[in-house]
Write a protein that holds these residues in place. Structure first.
Motif, PDB file in Angstrom:
ATOM      1  N   ILE A 159      48.486 -36.908  71.707  1.00  0.00           N
ATOM      2  CA  ILE A 159      48.805 -35.636  71.067  1.00  0.00           C
ATOM      3  C   ILE A 159      50.203 -35.214  71.511  1.00  0.00           C
ATOM      4  O   ILE A 159      50.567 -35.342  72.684  1.00  0.00           O
ATOM      5  CB  ILE A 159      47.755 -34.569  71.463  1.00  0.00           C
ATOM      6  CG1 ILE A 159      46.387 -34.996  70.921  1.00  0.00           C
ATOM      7  CG2 ILE A 159      48.140 -33.199  70.921  1.00  0.00           C
ATOM      8  CD1 ILE A 159      45.246 -34.170  71.426  1.00  0.00           C
ATOM      9  N   PHE A 160      50.975 -34.756  70.551  1.00  0.00           N
ATOM     10  CA  PHE A 160      52.342 -34.356  70.860  1.00  0.00           C
ATOM     11  C   PHE A 160      52.633 -33.050  70.129  1.00  0.00           C
ATOM     12  O   PHE A 160      52.483 -32.973  68.912  1.00  0.00           O
ATOM     13  CB  PHE A 160      53.307 -35.474  70.412  1.00  0.00           C
ATOM     14  CG  PHE A 160      54.760 -35.113  70.516  1.00  0.00           C
ATOM     15  CD1 PHE A 160      55.228 -34.329  71.568  1.00  0.00           C
ATOM     16  CD2 PHE A 160      55.678 -35.572  69.577  1.00  0.00           C
ATOM     17  CE1 PHE A 160      56.567 -34.004  71.654  1.00  0.00           C
ATOM     18  CE2 PHE A 160      57.017 -35.252  69.666  1.00  0.00           C
ATOM     19  CZ  PHE A 160      57.470 -34.461  70.717  1.00  0.00           C
ATOM     20  N   ASN A 161      52.988 -32.040  70.864  1.00  0.00           N
ATOM     21  CA  ASN A 161      53.230 -30.734  70.262  1.00  0.00           C
ATOM     22  C   ASN A 161      54.531 -30.135  70.763  1.00  0.00           C
ATOM     23  O   ASN A 161      54.898 -30.322  71.916  1.00  0.00           O
ATOM     24  CB  ASN A 161      52.112 -29.760  70.640  1.00  0.00           C
ATOM     25  CG  ASN A 161      50.947 -29.896  69.700  1.00  0.00           C
ATOM     26  OD1 ASN A 161      51.142 -30.005  68.492  1.00  0.00           O
ATOM     27  ND2 ASN A 161      49.755 -29.918  70.261  1.00  0.00           N
ATOM     28  N   ILE A 162      55.189 -29.408  69.878  1.00  0.00           N
ATOM     29  CA  ILE A 162      56.367 -28.652  70.290  1.00  0.00           C
ATOM     30  C   ILE A 162      56.057 -27.180  70.041  1.00  0.00           C
ATOM     31  O   ILE A 162      55.722 -26.806  68.917  1.00  0.00           O
ATOM     32  CB  ILE A 162      57.613 -29.079  69.480  1.00  0.00           C
ATOM     33  CG1 ILE A 162      57.843 -30.579  69.623  1.00  0.00           C
ATOM     34  CG2 ILE A 162      58.834 -28.303  69.939  1.00  0.00           C
ATOM     35  CD1 ILE A 162      58.914 -31.120  68.711  1.00  0.00           C
ATOM     36  N   ALA A 163      56.123 -26.386  71.079  1.00  0.00           N
ATOM     37  CA  ALA A 163      55.805 -24.962  70.922  1.00  0.00           C
ATOM     38  C   ALA A 163      57.096 -24.161  70.948  1.00  0.00           C
ATOM     39  O   ALA A 163      57.886 -24.276  71.894  1.00  0.00           O
ATOM     40  CB  ALA A 163      54.879 -24.509  72.044  1.00  0.00           C
ATOM     41  N   THR A 164      57.326 -23.413  69.903  1.00  0.00           N
ATOM     42  CA  THR A 164      58.509 -22.554  69.868  1.00  0.00           C
ATOM     43  C   THR A 164      58.031 -21.140  69.652  1.00  0.00           C
ATOM     44  O   THR A 164      57.591 -20.799  68.563  1.00  0.00           O
ATOM     45  CB  THR A 164      59.435 -22.891  68.687  1.00  0.00           C
ATOM     46  OG1 THR A 164      58.671 -23.537  67.694  1.00  0.00           O
ATOM     47  CG2 THR A 164      60.595 -23.717  69.103  1.00  0.00           C
ATOM     48  N   GLU A 165      58.100 -20.349  70.662  1.00  0.00           N
ATOM     49  CA  GLU A 165      57.769 -18.949  70.475  1.00  0.00           C
ATOM     50  C   GLU A 165      58.967 -18.147  70.936  1.00  0.00           C
ATOM     51  O   GLU A 165      59.424 -18.309  72.065  1.00  0.00           O
ATOM     52  CB  GLU A 165      56.522 -18.577  71.278  1.00  0.00           C
ATOM     53  CG  GLU A 165      55.864 -17.344  70.729  1.00  0.00           C
ATOM     54  CD  GLU A 165      54.847 -16.756  71.700  1.00  0.00           C
ATOM     55  OE1 GLU A 165      54.640 -15.542  71.637  1.00  0.00           O
ATOM     56  OE2 GLU A 165      54.288 -17.503  72.517  1.00  0.00           O
ATOM     57  N   LEU A 166      59.480 -17.328  70.051  1.00  0.00           N
ATOM     58  CA  LEU A 166      60.647 -16.534  70.428  1.00  0.00           C
ATOM     59  C   LEU A 166      60.148 -15.267  71.097  1.00  0.00           C
ATOM     60  O   LEU A 166      59.391 -14.502  70.508  1.00  0.00           O
ATOM     61  CB  LEU A 166      61.476 -16.203  69.188  1.00  0.00           C
ATOM     62  CG  LEU A 166      62.035 -17.424  68.458  1.00  0.00           C
ATOM     63  CD1 LEU A 166      62.787 -17.011  67.225  1.00  0.00           C
ATOM     64  CD2 LEU A 166      62.953 -18.204  69.378  1.00  0.00           C
ATOM     65  N   SER A 167      60.539 -15.074  72.346  1.00  0.00           N
ATOM     66  CA  SER A 167      60.055 -13.905  73.069  1.00  0.00           C
ATOM     67  C   SER A 167      61.049 -12.765  72.893  1.00  0.00           C
ATOM     68  O   SER A 167      62.153 -12.970  72.416  1.00  0.00           O
ATOM     69  CB  SER A 167      59.933 -14.235  74.548  1.00  0.00           C
ATOM     70  OG  SER A 167      61.223 -14.363  75.096  1.00  0.00           O
ATOM     71  N   ARG A 184      53.416 -31.901  75.651  1.00  0.00           N
ATOM     72  CA  ARG A 184      53.746 -30.609  75.071  1.00  0.00           C
ATOM     73  C   ARG A 184      55.154 -30.239  75.517  1.00  0.00           C
ATOM     74  O   ARG A 184      55.506 -30.422  76.685  1.00  0.00           O
ATOM     75  CB  ARG A 184      52.743 -29.584  75.595  1.00  0.00           C
ATOM     76  CG  ARG A 184      52.987 -28.195  75.097  1.00  0.00           C
ATOM     77  CD  ARG A 184      52.076 -27.228  75.835  1.00  0.00           C
ATOM     78  NE  ARG A 184      52.516 -25.886  75.540  1.00  0.00           N
ATOM     79  CZ  ARG A 184      51.950 -25.126  74.613  1.00  0.00           C
ATOM     80  NH1 ARG A 184      50.940 -25.559  73.927  1.00  0.00           N
ATOM     81  NH2 ARG A 184      52.426 -23.913  74.382  1.00  0.00           N
ATOM     82  N   VAL A 185      55.953 -29.757  74.580  1.00  0.00           N
ATOM     83  CA  VAL A 185      57.272 -29.239  74.946  1.00  0.00           C
ATOM     84  C   VAL A 185      57.292 -27.759  74.619  1.00  0.00           C
ATOM     85  O   VAL A 185      56.993 -27.366  73.490  1.00  0.00           O
ATOM     86  CB  VAL A 185      58.417 -29.937  74.176  1.00  0.00           C
ATOM     87  CG1 VAL A 185      59.751 -29.531  74.757  1.00  0.00           C
ATOM     88  CG2 VAL A 185      58.259 -31.415  74.214  1.00  0.00           C
ATOM     89  N   ASP A 186      57.593 -26.952  75.609  1.00  0.00           N
ATOM     90  CA  ASP A 186      57.736 -25.525  75.365  1.00  0.00           C
ATOM     91  C   ASP A 186      59.218 -25.203  75.264  1.00  0.00           C
ATOM     92  O   ASP A 186      59.991 -25.547  76.160  1.00  0.00           O
ATOM     93  CB  ASP A 186      57.120 -24.720  76.509  1.00  0.00           C
ATOM     94  CG  ASP A 186      55.614 -24.741  76.438  1.00  0.00           C
ATOM     95  OD1 ASP A 186      55.059 -23.867  75.771  1.00  0.00           O
ATOM     96  OD2 ASP A 186      55.010 -25.659  77.039  1.00  0.00           O
ATOM     97  N   VAL A 187      59.595 -24.584  74.156  1.00  0.00           N
ATOM     98  CA  VAL A 187      60.994 -24.213  73.969  1.00  0.00           C
ATOM     99  C   VAL A 187      61.124 -22.723  74.253  1.00  0.00           C
ATOM    100  O   VAL A 187      60.449 -21.908  73.625  1.00  0.00           O
ATOM    101  CB  VAL A 187      61.450 -24.519  72.522  1.00  0.00           C
ATOM    102  CG1 VAL A 187      62.895 -24.113  72.337  1.00  0.00           C
ATOM    103  CG2 VAL A 187      61.253 -25.982  72.212  1.00  0.00           C
ATOM    104  N   HIS A 188      61.942 -22.387  75.230  1.00  0.00           N
ATOM    105  CA  HIS A 188      62.159 -20.978  75.550  1.00  0.00           C
ATOM    106  C   HIS A 188      63.592 -20.618  75.214  1.00  0.00           C
ATOM    107  O   HIS A 188      64.524 -21.199  75.761  1.00  0.00           O
ATOM    108  CB  HIS A 188      61.916 -20.716  77.035  1.00  0.00           C
ATOM    109  CG  HIS A 188      60.561 -21.140  77.498  1.00  0.00           C
ATOM    110  ND1 HIS A 188      59.416 -20.554  77.018  1.00  0.00           N
ATOM    111  CD2 HIS A 188      60.164 -22.085  78.371  1.00  0.00           C
ATOM    112  CE1 HIS A 188      58.372 -21.127  77.589  1.00  0.00           C
ATOM    113  NE2 HIS A 188      58.795 -22.064  78.413  1.00  0.00           N
ATOM    114  N   VAL A 189      63.763 -19.667  74.318  1.00  0.00           N
ATOM    115  CA  VAL A 189      65.109 -19.226  73.980  1.00  0.00           C
ATOM    116  C   VAL A 189      65.446 -18.067  74.898  1.00  0.00           C
ATOM    117  O   VAL A 189      64.812 -17.021  74.841  1.00  0.00           O
ATOM    118  CB  VAL A 189      65.193 -18.795  72.505  1.00  0.00           C
ATOM    119  CG1 VAL A 189      66.589 -18.301  72.189  1.00  0.00           C
ATOM    120  CG2 VAL A 189      64.833 -19.950  71.609  1.00  0.00           C
TER     121      VAL A 189
END
Lengths: 253, 293, 278, 358, 259
Positions: B76-84, B134-139
């Motif tokens: 399983i491979f997921n990229i999570a992009t949540e703009l905080s 899982r990759v979490d993208v934090h802006v």
């Protein structure tokens, strides 16, 4: 990852936020942004004071109940030190982004953990205070927090400051305490079994770290004796960090 | 949720007028990127990318889980992009905005659907156990061109990442902790990069790269092209906006290819530097030798 | 089910018997819903889409500014509301494809398509004529067989024409593909026009939408891995296909108009020739 | 796979209007090699420069133009509604599908169908959507809500009375959300909005009837601007008189005829009493008693209007009156007699056929 | 004279020796004036609320904390650059800083404005205005005309040009009467010396408006390059905290790049 490593901090790391800070200590790295006072949403609006909104975001995975709990603790403590009455109907937003947490090399970690994590509290707390100072949000006082664990060792009980994940695993109780610069106890959260005596010891240790008496005695003067037992001197640390920021800001004076 | 402030009419007009004179507010050329910086964290799989005032942090993580029933042989491979709200107070927690959805789709198409990560290699026991990456993208700071920065950060984080080593003996799966065995890198197939063009003017005749936030607010359209250094397009997205001459889009693609090659070389260099830094005194070699035993 | 590409090179016929540059049958109607401001029904092969346009109208007092989070056209939405806002809502029926996948409201692919259709049309529609109003485009997908985004854009364009909303020109869309997969850098690969579902699964392809008869591309979406060198050919075929699609859409509108004039519901216009005097 | 293999056939079900062989793909190089098939891939891609953008392809048979179509590049014309001039050209180009109209030197395109565009003097039927401090916002089926200022209505207690703050406070007693009214367009704003007035005894709140919305202006069946939009007609089958209000905006009101204060006054009262009467009934939301015969005929009239719309016929006084007579006769022939008011489906088509004489 | 500028943090105790009143007994009749960053807790405690340098001016009997921040809090008589966000029946609503409540600007608060002649400002227009009312419980009010004289005094709509964001501290330095000596900013003078023709307006809310002036030859219109150079010079001086000498170098460099 030992308690003796000195904390590091940088202010104003995020160019577009009103205030920001990056802080690392004991294996934790946290970046915070502060925006405010800004317009509050209708549901958060309070007619006489500013609403302090705290958001904690984990480095990996989505925030869950654990983060909500940390947020609520921070929110109530920060509301106490910010002069919220100065900004009625507004919002002061503190966003904390965890970047790094100390890894336990002996366990493969799960992403979502339900258990409480008091060890991260001091890092979150210090970062928020630094970011608030960097944003110039008016405050009643500064504050600092520390985590203390009571760990059984060779049959005896030992008080450990800034415990590592491994120490927390075996600890009987973990405590987080925060003190304002006026030496008032701002926050005390405990978990596990402990006696009143143990708590008193914890309290003393934490107070020693958060408000070293030396600095109050000499007013504005800095005292830099780092090698005192029990851990870093949070108050000096705050002051020296701020001093460099203020000097840089007011270089033209 | 406070609304995002819109640029004033004066700013809109000026940005456009300056572009017509070939001038950008920060003095860059139209096809010039802001200085790109990349730093890796102390842990594996943390990439901190800054592009001018835009700053994105990506963190890769892995855990063992059960594969999806319809794909028993894939991990399983997921990229999570949540703009905080850290990005901007206009973003609210748990309420995805259009920007967020589009970024997330673009990263998904660029990195996941293009097969950059070999998901079959993540399978441990068919139908029972697999790795979930899982990759979490934090802006952290948003001054335009989030997509290119986020894509670069994701690719960098994944290439830097090491997952715990495993072994299968007699039907028993062992996952080694970092203390037991040095973690191993992912099976990585190719590195795609996003290059975003922004268009200005009545007919979208002015095209520029790496727009700042102000430029993004004034632009009439954009086109994100994802490519790897082998000249393979992984994705193109010009999702509406002012129509642009087809020939101009082809030119944009060619320029994008050379940028992608630059990015690729830059990332390779940074990874090599980091490996050197970690390998002080040949410790790594020693550890891997230990693993071989 | 891999597509046997070898059969193509033998007979130069595609799985459904078309040649490389043939569109599938396009059937379209406008004014399918009497109660709507504008409506259309469009088939591109077996892809079937229905569209209803409401507006431009002023958003009611209760609904306030941003209704749906997605679909607001970038330039159009926002605080100043100088222009009409274009909102698009796409509903994909569960029975529209074989695998009967249920897509929730937050499905990112659908949200992305909503935003694409909204932004593509907002660039052609004369939204500056309708300050502080909304144009709501509702699209229903009844059957899917490839080229879905193209069908959605075409249906939305037709419905907007039917609603009498002024626009620069038709936004017409179609897909194009290439007979070589990404791996093979096959020089003899042919571009293909108007992909069906099977071709879309197996071959690299892209969706193009152009404005009117020009070569100006409003939408270009490529979601598969393909060599850069293939792009030029696919784009050329796609742009040409869009022109054909525009012709077809235009004919549908003219046919309807002619019928209305014959029935006497619309007054005949002034001939250009009459004007030349004066 | 949801694939049905269609036999290869022309992709154009409709014969090409322009006899342009290149347009029909099935005609072009059918059996040549793939090289020839991909001919335009060699070297330079001719990105197909628009062949005859500048030559008008205006269809004089129908007078229909479609969006993007060049109308004229002759500089003597001025562009009106439904047209635009592309950047960098002088070509008047159509922006809607419709018919060309011209007024002196002004060329405009009237869309086949569009939302109602208000014009000063239009008689409209509207519905109150929002009540604000000093005005109402009225839905008239236009692109924007129209506004009805408090100062533009007749206030109870005298037609020429100045409005007071008390009136502002009790603004809802005149019109509340959901109320229907008939009004005239008084003024247009730059952004396309309109303001209404009801300063005449013909206008005001509507009651005692039913509301029908037909599509707005333009074709496809709808209300057309005509000399008389409001009339009173005698109904058949023992019913009383019926009022019909055809709003230019496509909103129609059909109601039992109630004698207006002016008429009443002519018959019975002196002028002084009239004002009291105005106050009593003008803003009432209470229906008067309506006998069942009248109700039935109101419903029949409503059926006539919808049947006209469904069969793409214009809605005006002549058509409605004739349609009603026809409907009454149709009902007489029906097995159920006058009680049969259904005019949908086939019966509607029958009615339409009778009216058009086809 | 206390030349010492001690660092203070919120909640610090200010030694009585630093409080001016006690130092100047002969000026007792003048009340102590507290500037930004300080609060008075009755009966006699003066406590800083922000981190900064404590400045005391004994001869004026005032003290304040000098600090830099980026979130503007409106204060009466501040000059600000505001963006009109919409127009109401009697007021314009104008934004002073992002994400905060709009300030109100009466339609008639322009020089010589009457109901008929008032300027018509579409959303997104810029005005140079003065804060007339700022109160934590109310939205701020601004004006573009001096209510005393009825003159604009340079206030009013800003046409063309470009707005650059700067920090609040830098805006204050630019607005100082002797910005060169007190504020150590010379960058604008230096640019002028290089022959660039431009005009500026500085808002306390952290915005500078820069427009290319029509030059001596009567070449109207904005020269985008000049405006960009001025804007970049200002922003770099601010963010990189340049001293006077570095400002000189920066200006030289930017002007050379431009030509």
């Amino acid at each position: 990852m030992t308690a003796s490593t000195l904390p590091e901090a940088a202010l104003g790391v995020l160019p577009r936020a009103d205030g920001s800070a990056k802080y690392s200590h004991a294996g934790y790295t946290v970046t915070a942004s502060v925006n405010g006072p800004i317009e509050a949403q209708r549901r958060d609006e309070h007619p006489y004071e500013a609403h302090v909104d705290v958001i904690v975001r984990p480095a990996a995975g989505v925030g869950g109940t654990r983060e909500r709990h940390l947020e609520s603790i921070l929110q109530s403590s920060l509301t106490q030190i910010i002069l919220v009455k100065n900004f009625p109907r507004s919002l002061i937003q503190v966003v904390l982004q965890v970047e790094d947490t100390p890894e336990n090399d002996y366990v493969n970690t799960k992403l979502v953990q339900a258990s409480l994590n008091f060890a991260i509290m001091p890092a979150l707390f210090q970062t928020s205070v630094l970011a608030l100072l960097s944003a110039g949000v008016p405050m009643r006082a500064t504050a600092a927090a520390t985590a203390v664990a009571v760990v059984p060792e060779d049959g005896a009980k030992k008080i450990v400051v800034d415990p590592s994940p491994r120490q927390i695993e075996i600890a009987q109780s973990v405590h987080v305490l925060a003190f304002t610069s006026q030496e008032e106890l701002l926050l005390a959260e405990s978990e596990g079994d402990f006696t009143v005596k143990e708590w008193d010891d914890v309290y003393e240790t934490a107070q020693k770290i958060c408000c070293r008496p030396a600095s109050t005695k000499e007013g504005m003067e800095m005292v830099l004796d780092e090698e005192d037992a029990g851990g870093p001197d949070m108050r000096h640390f705050l002051r020296s960090t701020l001093e460099s920021k203020v000097t840089a800001d007011l270089h033209w004076k | 949720m406070p609304r995002e402030a819109e640029p004033s009419l004066n700013e809109r007009e000026f940005v456009l007028k300056a572009l017509q004179e070939n001038t950008r507010l920060d003095g860059r050329e139209l096809d010039q990127y802001r200085p790109l910086e990349l730093t890796f964290g102390d842990q594996y799989g943390v990439a901190d990318v800054t592009l001018g005032k835009t700053r994105v942090l990506a963190k890769a993580s892995a855990e063992v889980t059960v594969p999806y029933t319809d794909r028993p042989l894939d991990g399983i491979f997921n990229i999570a992009t949540e703009l905080s709200p850290m990005t901007s107070p206009a973003f609210e927690v748990n309420r995805p905005t259009e920007t967020e959805v589009l970024i997330s789709r673009l990263l998904e198409k660029t990195v996941r659907r293009s097969g950059a990560l070999d998901t079959e290699s993540l399978c441990l026991v068919a139908g029972q156990k697999c790795w979930s990456i899982r990759v979490d993208v934090h802006v952290l700071s948003h001054d335009g061109n989030l997509i290119d920065a986020a894509c670069f950060a994701v690719v960098a984080a994944l290439r830097h990442f090491r997952k715990p080593d495993t072994s299968m003996e007699g039907g028993v799966l062992t996952v080694y902790t970092p203390a037991e065995r040095e973690p191993v890198p992912l099976s990585w197939l190719h590195s795609p990069f996003c290059i975003t063009w922004s268009f200005f003017g009545e007919e979208g005749e002015i095209a520029l790269l790496d727009a700042t936030w102000l430029e993004e607010q004034v632009r009439v359209g954009s086109c994100t092209i994802s490519l790897n250094k082998h000249g393979e397009i992984c994705q193109i997205a010009k999702l509406g906006g002012t129509p642009v001459e087809a020939v101009a889009l082809l030119q944009c693609t060619n320029v994008a290819l050379s940028r992608a090659k630059d990015f690729s070389a830059f990332l390779d260099r940074k990874l090599a530097e980091d490996a050197k830094r970690r390998d002080k005194g040949g410790l790594l070699a020693e550890l891997s030798a230990e693993n071989d035993r | 089910m891999p597509l046997d590409t070898s059969t193509y090179s033998l007979g130069l016929l595609r799985v459904d018997g078309r040649r490389w540059n043939e569109l599938r049958r396009i059937h379209a109607q406008i004014r399918t819903q009497a109660a709507a401001d504008g409506s259309s029904y469009l088939e591109m092969g077996h892809t079937k889409v229905m569209c209803v346009v409401t507006g431009p109208t002023e958003p009611g007092p209760r609904r306030g500014g941003n209704v749906g989070s997605a679909g607001g056209a970038g330039a159009a939405s926002g605080g100043q509301h100088k222009d009409a806002e274009v909102l698009v809502n796409i509903v994909i029926a569960g029975f529209s494809s074989v695998d009967r996948k249920r897509r929730g409201k937050g499905d990112k692919r659908t949200l992305e398509m909503q935003s694409t259709v909204a932004n593509a049309l907002a660039a052609s529609l004369h939204i500056h004529l309708f300050p502080h109003s909304q144009i709501t485009i509702s699209l229903h997908v009844l059957s899917q067989d490839g080229s879905l985004l193209a069908a959605l854009i075409n249906a939305a364009t037709l419905a907007c024409v039917d609603a009498g909303i002024p626009m620069t020109d038709y936004v017409a869309a179609c897909t194009a593909g290439s007979t070589s997969t990404y791996a093979a850098n096959d020089e003899s690969a042919d571009p293909l026009l108007d992909l069906n579902h099977q071709e879309e699964q197996e071959l690299p392809g892209l969706t193009v939408a152009t404005l009117g008869e020009t070569d100006r591309v409003a939408v270009l979406v490529c979601e598969s891995r393909v060599q850069v060198s293939r792009l030029e050919g696919m784009l050329a075929v796609g742009v040409d296909g869009c022109k054909q699609v525009r012709e077809i859409l235009d004919r549908v509108v003219r046919e309807k108009g002619r019928k209305m004039i014959q029935e006497g519901t619309v007054e005949r216009g002034t001939g250009l020739n009459d004007m030349d005097v004066d | 796979m949801p694939i049905t293999i269609l036999p290869p056939k022309s992709s154009r079900p409709i014969p090409s209007r322009r006899a342009d062989p290149e347009d029909v793909p099935s005609d072009s190089d059918s059996d040549t090699s793939s090289q020839a098939g991909g001919a335009d891939l060699d070297g330079d891609i001719p990105m197909i420069t628009t062949a005859n953008k500048s030559s008008p392809k205006y269809d004089s048979n129908t007078g229909i133009v479609t969006p993007g179509e060049l109308i004229t590049s002759d500089p003597q014309w001025m562009r009106g509604h439904g047209t635009y001039i592309p950047l960098g050209t002088k070509d008047i180009t159509s922006s809607v599908a419709g018919t060309i109209t011209r007024t002196n030197k002004l060329i405009s395109v009237r869309p086949l169908r569009a939302r109602y565009t208000p014009e000063v003097g239009d008689l409209v039927v509207g519905r109150i959507v929002e009540v604000q401090a000093k005005r109402w916002r009225v839905d008239v089926g236009s692109t924007q809500l129209a506004s009805l200022p408090l100062s533009a209505i007749n206030l109870p207690g005298g037609i020429l009375r100045k409005r007071t703050e008390t009136d502002e406070l009790q603004i809802r007693t005149f019109f509340a959300e959901g109320d229907l009214l008939v009004a005239e367009v008084q003024q247009l704003f730059q952004d396309g909005g309109a303001s209404l007035h009801t300063r005449s005894l013909k206008y005001g709140k509507l009651r005692n009837g039913v509301f029908v919305a037909v599509t707005g202006m333009g074709g496809g069946g709808g209300v057309v601007r005509s000399r008389r939009q409001v009339w009173t007609m005698d109904a058949a089958n023992g019913a009383g008189q019926i009022d019909v209000v055809l709003g230019v905006n496509g909103y129609v009101w059909i109601s039992k005829h109630v004698e207006t204060p002016a008429e009443v006054e002519n018959k019975t009262m002196g002028i002084t009493n009239m004002e009291e009467n105005v106050s009593a009934t003008m803003y009432s939301s209470q229906n008067d008693p309506i006998d069942s015969d009248t109700m039935r005929e109101i419903v029949r009239l409503r059926g006539v209007v919808t049947a006209l719309v469904e069969n793409s016929l214009r809605v005006d006084e002549d058509m409605v009156v004739r349609g009603y007579q026809e409907a009454v006769e149709m009902a007489l022939l029906s097995s159920k007699g006058p009680e049969d008011v259904y005019l949908g489906g086939e019966r509607g088509q029958q009615l339409a056929a009778a009216l058009t004489g086809v | 004279m206390a030349t010492e500028r001690p660092l203070v943090l919120p909640g610090d105790v200010i030694p009585p020796s630093l409080i001016p009143t006690s130092a100047n007994p002969n000026k007792k009749q003048q009340p102590l004036r507290l500037g930004p960053g300080l609060r008075h807790i009755p009966p006699s405690d003066i406590v800083p609320t922000v981190a900064g340098q404590l400045i005391t001016v004994p001869h004026k009997n005032s003290m304040w904390v000098e600090y830099n921040s980026s979130r503007y809090t409106p204060t009466p008589s501040d000059l600000v650059i505001a963006t009109i966000s919409r127009s109401g029946p009697d007021f314009y609503y104008a934004s002073l800083s992002p994400y905060t409540a709009n300030a109100t600007l009466p339609h008639l608060s322009f020089e010589g404005a009457t109901k008929k002649t008032r300027p018509q400002l579409p959303p997104g227009s810029l005005v140079y205005a003065r804060v007339t009312l700022a109160n934590k419980h109310m939205d701020p009010e601004i004006e573009c005309v001096s209510s005393a004289t009825g003159k604009a005094d340079g206030l009013g709509p800003l046409k063309d040009g470009m707005v650059f964001d700067i920090s609040l501290g830098f805006a204050r330095r630019l607005l100082m009467a002797r910005s060169k000596e007190e504020g150590k900013v010379e960058v604008l003078e230096l640019l002028g010396e290089e022959g660039l023709a431009f005009e500026t307006a500085v808002g306390r809310n952290g915005k500078v408006w820069v427009s290319g002036a029509s030059d001596a030859k009567g070449n109207e219109g904005v020269n985008a390059k000049t405006v960009v150079v001025v804007g970049r010079a200002l922003q770099e001086t601010d963010t990189k905290r340049l001293g006077v000498e570095q400002q000189r170098k920066l200006v030289k460099k930017l002007v050379r790049e431009m030509r």
